[in-house]
Design a protein around this motif. Structure first.
Motif, PDB file in Angstrom:
ATOM      1  N   TRP A  33       0.859  -1.176   0.000  1.00 47.06           N
ATOM      2  CA  TRP A  33       0.000   0.000   0.000  1.00 47.06           C
ATOM      3  C   TRP A  33       0.904   1.236   0.000  1.00 47.06           C
ATOM      4  CZ3 TRP A  33      -4.894  -0.184   3.568  1.00 47.06           C
ATOM      5  CH2 TRP A  33      -5.620  -1.348   3.286  1.00 47.06           C
ATOM      6  N   HIS A  35       0.848   5.752   0.289  1.00 49.94           N
ATOM      7  CA  HIS A  35       0.099   6.878   0.846  1.00 49.94           C
ATOM      8  C   HIS A  35       0.719   8.202   0.405  1.00 49.94           C
ATOM      9  CE1 HIS A  35      -1.817   4.425   4.224  1.00 49.94           C
ATOM     10  NE2 HIS A  35      -0.841   3.624   3.821  1.00 49.94           N
ATOM     11  N   VAL A  37       1.069  11.972   2.323  1.00 44.96           N
ATOM     12  CA  VAL A  37       0.940  12.730   3.569  1.00 44.96           C
ATOM     13  C   VAL A  37       1.441  14.140   3.282  1.00 44.96           C
ATOM     14  CG1 VAL A  37       1.774  12.976   5.945  1.00 44.96           C
ATOM     15  CG2 VAL A  37       1.268  10.691   5.028  1.00 44.96           C
ATOM     16  N   TRP A  47      -2.444  13.090   7.019  1.00 46.92           N
ATOM     17  CA  TRP A  47      -2.631  12.030   6.036  1.00 46.92           C
ATOM     18  C   TRP A  47      -3.610  12.509   4.961  1.00 46.92           C
ATOM     19  CZ3 TRP A  47      -7.229   9.337   4.947  1.00 46.92           C
ATOM     20  CH2 TRP A  47      -7.079   8.276   4.039  1.00 46.92           C
ATOM     21  N   ARG A  50      -4.596   7.098   0.427  1.00 46.23           N
ATOM     22  CA  ARG A  50      -3.911   5.811   0.373  1.00 46.23           C
ATOM     23  C   ARG A  50      -4.486   4.984  -0.765  1.00 46.23           C
ATOM     24  NH1 ARG A  50      -6.849   0.822   0.317  1.00 46.23           N
ATOM     25  NH2 ARG A  50      -8.853   1.352   1.279  1.00 46.23           N
ATOM     26  N   SER A  59      -8.609   5.504  -0.472  1.00 42.72           N
ATOM     27  CA  SER A  59      -9.276   6.278   0.572  1.00 42.72           C
ATOM     28  C   SER A  59      -8.672   7.675   0.570  1.00 42.72           C
ATOM     29  CB  SER A  59      -9.082   5.658   1.957  1.00 42.72           C
ATOM     30  OG  SER A  59      -9.578   4.351   2.020  1.00 42.72           O
ATOM     31  N   TYR A  95       4.431  14.396   0.854  1.00 45.45           N
ATOM     32  CA  TYR A  95       5.328  13.251   0.974  1.00 45.45           C
ATOM     33  C   TYR A  95       4.659  11.991   0.423  1.00 45.45           C
ATOM     34  CZ  TYR A  95       8.084  15.924   4.401  1.00 45.45           C
ATOM     35  OH  TYR A  95       8.859  16.862   5.045  1.00 45.45           O
ATOM     36  N   ALA A 106       2.030   0.913   9.725  1.00 48.74           N
ATOM     37  CA  ALA A 106       2.652   2.221   9.871  1.00 48.74           C
ATOM     38  C   ALA A 106       3.394   2.567   8.579  1.00 48.74           C
ATOM     39  CB  ALA A 106       3.618   2.206  11.057  1.00 48.74           C
ATOM     40  N   LEU A 107       3.846   3.813   8.490  1.00 40.98           N
ATOM     41  CA  LEU A 107       4.486   4.316   7.277  1.00 40.98           C
ATOM     42  C   LEU A 107       5.997   4.255   7.459  1.00 40.98           C
ATOM     43  CD1 LEU A 107       2.063   7.294   6.647  1.00 40.98           C
ATOM     44  CD2 LEU A 107       1.889   4.923   5.899  1.00 40.98           C
ATOM     45  N   TRP A 110       9.639   7.111   3.602  1.00 44.72           N
ATOM     46  CA  TRP A 110       9.152   8.397   3.144  1.00 44.72           C
ATOM     47  C   TRP A 110      10.082   8.951   2.062  1.00 44.72           C
ATOM     48  CZ3 TRP A 110       5.352  11.444   6.136  1.00 44.72           C
ATOM     49  CH2 TRP A 110       4.784  10.713   7.192  1.00 44.72           C
ATOM     50  N   GLY A 111       9.494   9.656   1.099  1.00 49.67           N
ATOM     51  CA  GLY A 111      10.300  10.413   0.156  1.00 49.67           C
ATOM     52  C   GLY A 111      10.757  11.709   0.786  1.00 49.67           C
TER      53      GLY A 111
END
Lengths: 120, 106
Positions: A33, A35, A37, A47, A50, A59, A95, A106-107, A110-111
């Protein structure tokens, strides 16, 4: 090594559109998955959207529903965020993030983020 | 929607101090809680997941506890690299972040 590289940010007028991209590498993109943010200048993390592993389910936060669309191209290892009807309050660093698994995780990655500025 | 409330908003501490940050959820989230560290101009970094599991590579001075609606992040002995902003996040129902706690030098 997991890498997420966002692009597509910039200055746009209120009411305008922008498409963000996130190029993923170092992992099997289609297994996770993904996302988006965002973080307004000097503010906290929020957030946004996703998408599941195969792109069949998405969502969105209430603040962007009907305006933003998250999508992915697993053949190109790329995540997208189409942003329409942009408002001043959408100004933020966006992000791209990868969940730690496929599902409610959890995430973990991250970029570096891409800045979107909505202003006339 | 589940709301997350962190306290305090700002914390002044010295190197070597034991530091505790609290996060409260507006309804039970079991142990679906993560903690992140963010330094100025940088992306957040995952520290703790599932309330108390330490992410790989994170120093053992960081620990998390709690379940239901009350959670804590503890730094056992604050190091110079730990001055940053910390966020909790629930992922029981969608994803919601707390407002952040800035840990600054006393």
């Amino acid at each position: 090594e997991v890498q997420l590289v966002e692009s597509g940010g910039g200055l746009v007028q209120p009411g305008g559109s922008l498409r963000l991209s996130c190029a993923a590498s170092g992992f099997t993109f289609s297994n996770y998955w993904m996302h988006w943010v965002r973080q307004a200048p000097g503010k906290g993390l929020v957030w946004v959207s996703r998408i599941n592993s195969d792109g069949s389910s998405t969502s969105n936060a209430d603040s962007v529903k009907g305006r933003f669309t998250i999508s992915r191209d697993n053949a190109k290892n790329t995540l997208y965020l189409q942003m329409n009807s942009l408002r001043a309050e959408d100004t933020a660093v966006y992000y791209c993030t990868r969940a730690s698994g496929s599902g409610w995780y959890a995430l973990g990655y991250w970029g570096q983020g891409t800045l979107v500025t909505v202003s006339s | 929607d589940i709301q997350m409330t962190q306290s305090p908003s700002t914390l002044s501490a010295s190197v070597g101090d034991r530091v505790t940050i609290t996060c409260r959820a507006s309804q039970s989230i079991s142990d679906w809680l993560a903690w992140y560290q963010q330094k100025p101009g940088k992306a957040p970094k995952l520290l703790i997941y599932k309330a108390s599991s330490l992410e790989s590579g994170v120093p053992s001075r960081f620990s998390g506890s709690g379940s239901g609606t009350e959670f804590t992040l503890t730094i056992s002995s604050l190091q110079p690299d730990d001055f940053a902003t910390y966020y909790c996040q629930q992922y029981n129902s969608y994803w919601t972040f707390g407002q952040g706690t800035k840990v600054e030098i006393k």
